[in-house]
Scaffold this active site. Structure first.
Site, PDB file in Angstrom:
ATOM      1  CG  ASN A 185       1.904   6.402 -12.205  1.00  0.00           C
ATOM      2  OD1 ASN A 185       2.055   6.353 -13.425  1.00  0.00           O
ATOM      3  ND2 ASN A 185       0.765   6.088 -11.629  1.00  0.00           N
ATOM      4  CG  HIS A 215       8.484   6.221  -3.338  1.00  0.00           C
ATOM      5  ND1 HIS A 215       8.254   5.314  -4.342  1.00  0.00           N
ATOM      6  CD2 HIS A 215       7.329   6.301  -2.628  1.00  0.00           C
ATOM      7  CE1 HIS A 215       7.014   4.865  -4.250  1.00  0.00           C
ATOM      8  NE2 HIS A 215       6.436   5.439  -3.216  1.00  0.00           N
TER       9      HIS A 215
END
Length: 263
Positions: A185, A215
């Protein structure tokens, strides 16, 4: 759980959905899979329905926290009712037919599809850069080996004995989202904010030297260069679910009533 958010409904009743309503209050309704009504009502403190057509009147918007399947099953029907939809399972939008279906339903009914940022930041900067010369975006997702259990990574690497960081996917954000539907996602959110699914580069790494999900975004263009890194923590009761994902939905729900919003 206190209070009631009487003009919203929620798709899903998992950890992120429960974290959302723990802050914003009980929704007017929850959409769940057939046969899961009792569990959904117990988890969310709200009446359960199995399709958008039977949602109560008087709703202002619906919040999707039900995963890719929930967005596919109910997104277009929610928008067709003229209800705004806040979605967080953005990896599902790597399927062009779903993206087209949702956009068409929103336009047809005069509703709005809001893409929540989920667990990643810097998307406002990417969106701004896209308007004036964004040329390259690279997303890298790092997790401890156990974080990739149940994904295609376990067919590529021996996660149980991994001693050093190992890349198990490199390709486009679209290929990433389609191959890793439970893990991508973030890659999808970066793609949607920036250069799109096919021009955004993605890399997934199993890293035994870290204890949390990392991330990273690297971007460049006429605007200059951007580097962003976030270490995401899980929800207290469900470490595999991102706390920031739930917080992004809380913000989106609350922003609907604020006179001044950011970003």
């Amino acid at each position: 759980m206190t209070g009631r958010e009487s003009d919203i409904a929620v798709i899903g009743h998992g950890p992120v959905a429960r974290a959302l309503v723990a802050v914003t209050g009980r929704p007017a309704a929850v959409i769940c899979r057939p046969g899961r009504e009792t569990a959904a009502e117990a988890a969310m403190g709200a009446p359960a329905v199995t399709e958008a057509a039977t949602l109560p009147e008087g709703l202002d918007c619906v919040v999707e926290a039900g995963g890719h399947a929930g967005l596919r099953a109910h997104g277009a029907a929610v928008l067709d009712r003229g209800l705004d939809l806040i979605a967080v399972s953005l990896g599902a939008l790597a399927d062009d037919s779903l993206m087209t279906e949702l956009a068409a339903a929103a336009e047809r009914a005069g509703a709005r599809l809001h893409l929540a940022t989920g667990t990643i930041g810097a998307l406002d900067a990417l969106s701004a850069a896209r308007e004036g010369g964004l040329t390259r975006v690279v997303y890298t997702g790092r997790k401890p080996p156990t974080g990739w259990a149940g994904s295609p990574a376990q067919d590529i690497l021996d996660l149980a004995v991994l001693a050093a960081p190992a890349t198990h996917f490199e390709g486009t954000a679209r290929a990433c989202a389609l191959a890793y539907p439970k893990n991508a996602n973030v890659a999808a959110a970066v793609a949607l904010a920036g250069l799109g699914f096919d021009a955004t580069e993605a890399r997934l790494v199993a890293d035994p030297t870290i204890g949390a999900n990392l991330h990273e975004i690297e971007a460049e263009g006429a605007f200059g260069r951007l580097t962003f890194r976030i270490e995401g923590r899980g929800l207290p009761d469900t470490p595999r679910s991102s706390a920031l994902t739930a917080m992004s939905l809380v913000r989106a729900v609350r922003d609907r009533r604020r006179a001044v919003t950011f970003g």
